[in-house]
Enzyme design. Structure first.
Site, PDB file in Angstrom:
ATOM      1  N   GLU A 210     -10.898 -42.242 -43.141  1.00 12.92           N
ATOM      2  CA  GLU A 210     -12.108 -41.493 -42.838  1.00 12.92           C
ATOM      3  C   GLU A 210     -11.876 -40.674 -41.573  1.00 12.92           C
ATOM      4  O   GLU A 210     -10.950 -40.958 -40.803  1.00 12.92           O
ATOM      5  CB  GLU A 210     -13.294 -42.427 -42.596  1.00 12.92           C
ATOM      6  CG  GLU A 210     -13.680 -43.301 -43.763  1.00 12.92           C
ATOM      7  CD  GLU A 210     -14.830 -44.223 -43.423  1.00 12.92           C
ATOM      8  OE1 GLU A 210     -15.374 -44.133 -42.298  1.00 12.92           O
ATOM      9  OE2 GLU A 210     -15.187 -45.044 -44.277  1.00 12.92           O
ATOM     10  N   HIS A 247     -19.129 -44.557 -40.401  1.00 12.34           N
ATOM     11  CA  HIS A 247     -19.017 -45.762 -39.593  1.00 12.34           C
ATOM     12  C   HIS A 247     -19.019 -45.455 -38.098  1.00 12.34           C
ATOM     13  O   HIS A 247     -18.878 -44.311 -37.675  1.00 12.34           O
ATOM     14  CB  HIS A 247     -17.705 -46.494 -39.925  1.00 12.34           C
ATOM     15  CG  HIS A 247     -17.684 -47.097 -41.283  1.00 12.34           C
ATOM     16  ND1 HIS A 247     -16.778 -46.726 -42.244  1.00 12.34           N
ATOM     17  CD2 HIS A 247     -18.468 -48.046 -41.866  1.00 12.34           C
ATOM     18  CE1 HIS A 247     -16.980 -47.430 -43.345  1.00 12.34           C
ATOM     19  NE2 HIS A 247     -17.987 -48.226 -43.142  1.00 12.34           N
TER      20      HIS A 247
END
Length: 301
Positions: A210, A247
């Site tokens: 990510e 996140h």
């Protein structure tokens, strides 16, 4: 870190709603859960699993190789230290929003005592046909099947998507390792790559990253030394500059941490970088990794 079928697993927080539900699912996946631990709940029984007040009490009665934590953020440090000091050498910390100072204390104690830590904020790990430790659906045959492709992911949901795509294309997995989405982790991307490079059952690795942080860029250096092909997908490559997404670890700083920076570093290291998760089978075939029909165990032509 991998947890094999013969290894005993302890569930901390087993008497809670999530601990009870997922302990059933883990057993369904083949995991050998030998005990649970919940302060003040010792003497109870959850789905046939004995519960103890402390990890040390459970370890005195059972052979425990790993512990998985279903514990609230403010109790995670005490629970993790209880396991570490009791001699548990594999720790899966599912909890998110743990204060950073608590995470650093746990990782320091783990390093001193020789305990491996997966997480925090991890979905756990799966060895299809053997074990599932955490909240990944290791019991779902359409998502996980025994095979030779290792999967590493910061995200449980994205990792599940790649695992689903692999099985749909006729591949199975040797292991799924969810390293977690927090900025401070016990197992980094590079650590997980080392584990799968050393795993004789793994033939190729699918890496799901990510934006944010530099773990994938740091892992690129190790990938240049690997003998197994790596296929990578980086989520968030289209994220607007300066936007925080996903996140807690998805924070881009300076010239590193962006999707394009990660993709470039991985490609330069020899990994095949996907634009879409659905391209994973095509990329594996490009590396000479042929899909296997999981119903007949014969190559798909």
């Amino acid at each position: 870190m991998l947890v094999r079928k013969h290894e005993g697993v302890l569930v901390q927080g087993i008497t809670g709603k999530q601990g009870t539900f997922w302990s059933e699912r883990m057993v369904e996946s083949g995991t050998r859960i030998v005990a649970g631990a919940s302060p003040g709940k010792g003497g109870r029984n959850v789905n046939g699993i004995p519960v103890y007040d402390a990890v040390s009490d459970a370890v005195a009665q059972h052979e425990v190789a790993a512990s998985v934590l279903f514990v609230p953020p403010m109790g995670a440090r005490a629970a993790a230290l209880d396991a570490i000091h009791a001699g548990v050498r594999k720790l899966v910390i599912l909890t998110e929003h743990i204060p950073y100072q608590d995470v650093m204390r746990v990782l320091a104690e783990a390093a001193e005592h020789g305990t491996q830590v997966l997480g925090p904020n991890t979905a756990g790990l799966v060895l299809p046909g053997e074990t599932a430790v955490g909240i990944m659906p290791g019991f779902a045959a359409n998502i996980f099947q025994p095979g030779d492709i290792g999967v590493i992911s910061r995200s449980g949901s994205l990792g599940t998507l790649l695992a689903l795509n692999l099985v749909s294309a006729g591949y199975g997995q040797s292991a799924f390792i969810g390293i977690g989405g927090d900025p401070i982790l016990g197992t980094t991307t590079t650590d997980a790559l080392r584990t799968l490079q050393a795993d004789p059952r793994t033939r190729a690795v699918v890496l799901v990253g990510e934006i944010g942080g530099t773990m994938e860029e740091e892992a690129a250096e190790y990938i240049t030394t690997m003998t197994k092909p790596v296929v990578a997908f980086i989520a968030g490559r289209s994220a607007p500059p300066g936007r925080r997404m996903g996140h807690a670890g998805a924070i881009v700083t300076g010239s590193k941490g962006s999707g394009e920076s990660k993709a470039r570093a991985l490609a330069e290291a020899g990994a095949t970088v996907l634009d879409l998760p659905s391209q994973v089978s095509e990329a594996l075939i490009g590396h000479g990794i042929t899909a296997i029909d999981l119903r007949t165990t014969t190559p798909i032509t």
